[in-house]
Design a protein around this motif. Structure first.
Motif, PDB file in Angstrom:
ATOM      1  N   VAL A  31       0.868  -1.180   0.000  1.00  0.00           N
ATOM      2  CA  VAL A  31       0.000   0.000   0.000  1.00  0.00           C
ATOM      3  C   VAL A  31       0.903   1.227   0.000  1.00  0.00           C
ATOM      4  O   VAL A  31       1.797   1.340   0.832  1.00  0.00           O
ATOM      5  CB  VAL A  31      -0.923   0.029   1.245  1.00  0.00           C
ATOM      6  CG1 VAL A  31      -1.746   1.301   1.274  1.00  0.00           C
ATOM      7  CG2 VAL A  31      -1.821  -1.193   1.274  1.00  0.00           C
ATOM      8  N   GLN A  32       0.658   2.146  -0.940  1.00  0.00           N
ATOM      9  CA  GLN A  32       1.472   3.348  -1.019  1.00  0.00           C
ATOM     10  C   GLN A  32       0.779   4.564  -0.405  1.00  0.00           C
ATOM     11  O   GLN A  32       1.439   5.465   0.090  1.00  0.00           O
ATOM     12  CB  GLN A  32       1.811   3.651  -2.481  1.00  0.00           C
ATOM     13  CG  GLN A  32       2.704   2.585  -3.099  1.00  0.00           C
ATOM     14  CD  GLN A  32       2.867   2.765  -4.584  1.00  0.00           C
ATOM     15  OE1 GLN A  32       1.887   2.760  -5.305  1.00  0.00           O
ATOM     16  NE2 GLN A  32       4.094   2.926  -5.031  1.00  0.00           N
TER      17      GLN A  32
ATOM     18  N   VAL B  99      -2.848   5.847   1.927  1.00  0.00           N
ATOM     19  CA  VAL B  99      -4.086   5.548   2.651  1.00  0.00           C
ATOM     20  C   VAL B  99      -4.902   6.833   2.697  1.00  0.00           C
ATOM     21  O   VAL B  99      -4.398   7.885   3.079  1.00  0.00           O
ATOM     22  CB  VAL B  99      -3.811   5.052   4.086  1.00  0.00           C
ATOM     23  CG1 VAL B  99      -5.114   4.813   4.825  1.00  0.00           C
ATOM     24  CG2 VAL B  99      -2.968   3.791   4.065  1.00  0.00           C
TER      25      VAL B  99
ATOM     26  N   TYR C 113      -9.397   8.594  -4.751  1.00  0.00           N
ATOM     27  CA  TYR C 113      -9.087   7.165  -4.851  1.00  0.00           C
ATOM     28  C   TYR C 113      -9.021   6.737  -6.320  1.00  0.00           C
ATOM     29  O   TYR C 113      -8.056   6.106  -6.749  1.00  0.00           O
ATOM     30  CB  TYR C 113     -10.150   6.358  -4.098  1.00  0.00           C
ATOM     31  CG  TYR C 113      -9.952   4.865  -4.140  1.00  0.00           C
ATOM     32  CD1 TYR C 113      -9.143   4.226  -3.207  1.00  0.00           C
ATOM     33  CD2 TYR C 113     -10.570   4.083  -5.113  1.00  0.00           C
ATOM     34  CE1 TYR C 113      -8.956   2.861  -3.242  1.00  0.00           C
ATOM     35  CE2 TYR C 113     -10.385   2.713  -5.159  1.00  0.00           C
ATOM     36  CZ  TYR C 113      -9.583   2.110  -4.217  1.00  0.00           C
ATOM     37  OH  TYR C 113      -9.396   0.752  -4.268  1.00  0.00           O
TER      38      TYR C 113
ATOM     39  N   ARG D 254      -0.983   2.123  -5.492  1.00  0.00           N
ATOM     40  CA  ARG D 254      -1.722   1.170  -4.664  1.00  0.00           C
ATOM     41  C   ARG D 254      -2.308   1.925  -3.471  1.00  0.00           C
ATOM     42  O   ARG D 254      -1.572   2.437  -2.632  1.00  0.00           O
ATOM     43  CB  ARG D 254      -0.804   0.040  -4.232  1.00  0.00           C
ATOM     44  CG  ARG D 254      -0.428  -0.863  -5.414  1.00  0.00           C
ATOM     45  CD  ARG D 254       0.478  -1.997  -5.014  1.00  0.00           C
ATOM     46  NE  ARG D 254       1.774  -1.588  -4.480  1.00  0.00           N
ATOM     47  CZ  ARG D 254       2.807  -1.176  -5.209  1.00  0.00           C
ATOM     48  NH1 ARG D 254       2.696  -1.095  -6.513  1.00  0.00           N
ATOM     49  NH2 ARG D 254       3.945  -0.856  -4.633  1.00  0.00           N
ATOM     50  N   VAL D 255      -3.637   2.014  -3.426  1.00  0.00           N
ATOM     51  CA  VAL D 255      -4.336   2.868  -2.480  1.00  0.00           C
ATOM     52  C   VAL D 255      -5.259   2.038  -1.599  1.00  0.00           C
ATOM     53  O   VAL D 255      -5.846   1.058  -2.047  1.00  0.00           O
ATOM     54  CB  VAL D 255      -5.193   3.919  -3.227  1.00  0.00           C
ATOM     55  CG1 VAL D 255      -5.849   4.872  -2.257  1.00  0.00           C
ATOM     56  CG2 VAL D 255      -4.366   4.661  -4.236  1.00  0.00           C
ATOM     57  N   GLU D 256      -5.407   2.479  -0.360  1.00  0.00           N
ATOM     58  CA  GLU D 256      -6.379   1.900   0.554  1.00  0.00           C
ATOM     59  C   GLU D 256      -7.203   3.052   1.127  1.00  0.00           C
ATOM     60  O   GLU D 256      -6.662   4.104   1.445  1.00  0.00           O
ATOM     61  CB  GLU D 256      -5.648   1.172   1.676  1.00  0.00           C
ATOM     62  CG  GLU D 256      -6.546   0.485   2.657  1.00  0.00           C
ATOM     63  CD  GLU D 256      -5.733  -0.240   3.710  1.00  0.00           C
ATOM     64  OE1 GLU D 256      -5.951   0.051   4.899  1.00  0.00           O
ATOM     65  OE2 GLU D 256      -4.894  -1.085   3.355  1.00  0.00           O
TER      66      GLU D 256
ATOM     67  N   ASP E  30      -9.620   4.075   4.194  1.00  0.00           N
ATOM     68  CA  ASP E  30     -10.064   3.664   5.524  1.00  0.00           C
ATOM     69  C   ASP E  30     -11.363   4.392   5.852  1.00  0.00           C
ATOM     70  O   ASP E  30     -11.364   5.557   6.232  1.00  0.00           O
ATOM     71  CB  ASP E  30      -8.992   3.981   6.567  1.00  0.00           C
ATOM     72  CG  ASP E  30      -9.279   3.346   7.910  1.00  0.00           C
ATOM     73  OD1 ASP E  30     -10.440   2.969   8.160  1.00  0.00           O
ATOM     74  OD2 ASP E  30      -8.335   3.232   8.708  1.00  0.00           O
TER      75      ASP E  30
ATOM     76  N   HIS F 136      -2.224   3.316  10.887  1.00  0.00           N
ATOM     77  CA  HIS F 136      -1.588   3.332   9.567  1.00  0.00           C
ATOM     78  C   HIS F 136      -0.130   3.761   9.638  1.00  0.00           C
ATOM     79  O   HIS F 136       0.678   3.324   8.823  1.00  0.00           O
ATOM     80  CB  HIS F 136      -2.384   4.205   8.604  1.00  0.00           C
ATOM     81  CG  HIS F 136      -3.699   3.598   8.231  1.00  0.00           C
ATOM     82  ND1 HIS F 136      -3.799   2.464   7.451  1.00  0.00           N
ATOM     83  CD2 HIS F 136      -4.968   3.938   8.556  1.00  0.00           C
ATOM     84  CE1 HIS F 136      -5.072   2.148   7.309  1.00  0.00           C
ATOM     85  NE2 HIS F 136      -5.806   3.017   7.974  1.00  0.00           N
TER      86      HIS F 136
ATOM     87  N   SER G 189       5.702   0.160   4.090  1.00  0.00           N
ATOM     88  CA  SER G 189       5.964   0.984   2.919  1.00  0.00           C
ATOM     89  C   SER G 189       6.753   2.231   3.249  1.00  0.00           C
ATOM     90  O   SER G 189       6.729   2.729   4.349  1.00  0.00           O
ATOM     91  CB  SER G 189       4.651   1.384   2.257  1.00  0.00           C
ATOM     92  OG  SER G 189       3.925   2.243   3.105  1.00  0.00           O
TER      93      SER G 189
ATOM     94  N   ASN H  85       6.768   5.932   2.621  1.00  0.00           N
ATOM     95  CA  ASN H  85       5.776   6.913   2.211  1.00  0.00           C
ATOM     96  C   ASN H  85       6.492   8.156   1.690  1.00  0.00           C
ATOM     97  O   ASN H  85       7.089   8.881   2.448  1.00  0.00           O
ATOM     98  CB  ASN H  85       4.903   7.252   3.419  1.00  0.00           C
ATOM     99  CG  ASN H  85       3.774   8.156   3.066  1.00  0.00           C
ATOM    100  OD1 ASN H  85       3.756   8.739   1.996  1.00  0.00           O
ATOM    101  ND2 ASN H  85       2.824   8.273   3.956  1.00  0.00           N
TER     102      ASN H  85
ATOM    103  N   THR I 210      -1.082   9.909   4.739  1.00  0.00           N
ATOM    104  CA  THR I 210      -1.454   8.617   5.332  1.00  0.00           C
ATOM    105  C   THR I 210      -2.567   8.782   6.309  1.00  0.00           C
ATOM    106  O   THR I 210      -2.753   9.761   6.929  1.00  0.00           O
ATOM    107  CB  THR I 210      -0.264   7.939   6.024  1.00  0.00           C
ATOM    108  OG1 THR I 210       0.276   8.827   6.980  1.00  0.00           O
ATOM    109  CG2 THR I 210       0.773   7.533   5.020  1.00  0.00           C
TER     110      THR I 210
END
Length: 122
Positions: free
Chosen positions: A51-52, A54, A80, A89-91, A93, A107, A115, A117, A122
Motif C-alpha cells: 500500500v502506497q 491511505v 481514490y 496502490r491505495v487503501e 479507511d 496506519h 511501505s 511513504n 497517510t
C-alpha cells in the motif's frame, strides 16, 4: 545451467538435479530487509510496498451534517479513482467506529512496517 548431475539409484543413469531460485530469493529479501530497516522498523521502497497511500476522512463527527459527509465521501472516491488510475496502490479507511487519531496511529505503524511513504498523505 551448471550441468550438475547425479547417478539415479534405481537404474544407475545420469540425471540432472532440479534447481530453483530459493537461494537468490531469500537472499534478496534478506538484503532488502537489511538495507531498508532501522531502529523504527522495516520501510519498504514504494515499488515493493503493498500500500502506497491511505485515504481517510478527518474531522467528521456525529454532529456533522449528512450533506457534508456525502461531499467528503465523493471527494475521497474521486481521489481514490485518480490514484488507482495513476497506478498507485491505495487503501481507503472508511471505518466509522475509530477516531482519526486511532487511524493515524494504526496506519503509521503499518507504514513503518510495510511501505516507504514519499510525501503521500497517510
Amino acid at each position: 545451467m551448471f550441468k550438475i548431475d547425479f547417478q539415479d539409484p534405481v537404474d544407475g543413469s545420469s540425471k540432472f538435479v532440479y534447481q530453483n531460485s530459493w537461494g537468490l530469493t531469500t537472499r534478496t529479501i534478506g538484503v532488502m530487509v537489511m538495507v531498508h530497516s532501522d531502529d523504527h522498523g522495516l520501510i519498504l521502497p514504494p515499488r515493493v510496498a503493498p500500500v502506497q497511500v491511505v485515504i481517510m476522512s478527518c474531522g467528521l463527527t456525529s454532529s456533522t451534517s449528512q450533506e457534508v459527509v456525502n461531499v467528503v465521501t465523493l471527494q475521497k472516491k474521486y481521489i481514490y479513482d485518480q490514484l488507482i488510475g495513476g497506478g498507485i496502490r491505495v487503501e481507503c479507511d472508511d471505518r466509522e467506529n475509530r477516531t482519526s487519531g486511532w487511524k493515524f496511529s494504526y496506519h503509521e505503524l503499518r507504514v513503518s512496517l510495510y511501505s516507504y511513504n514519499q510525501g503521500s498523505s497517510t
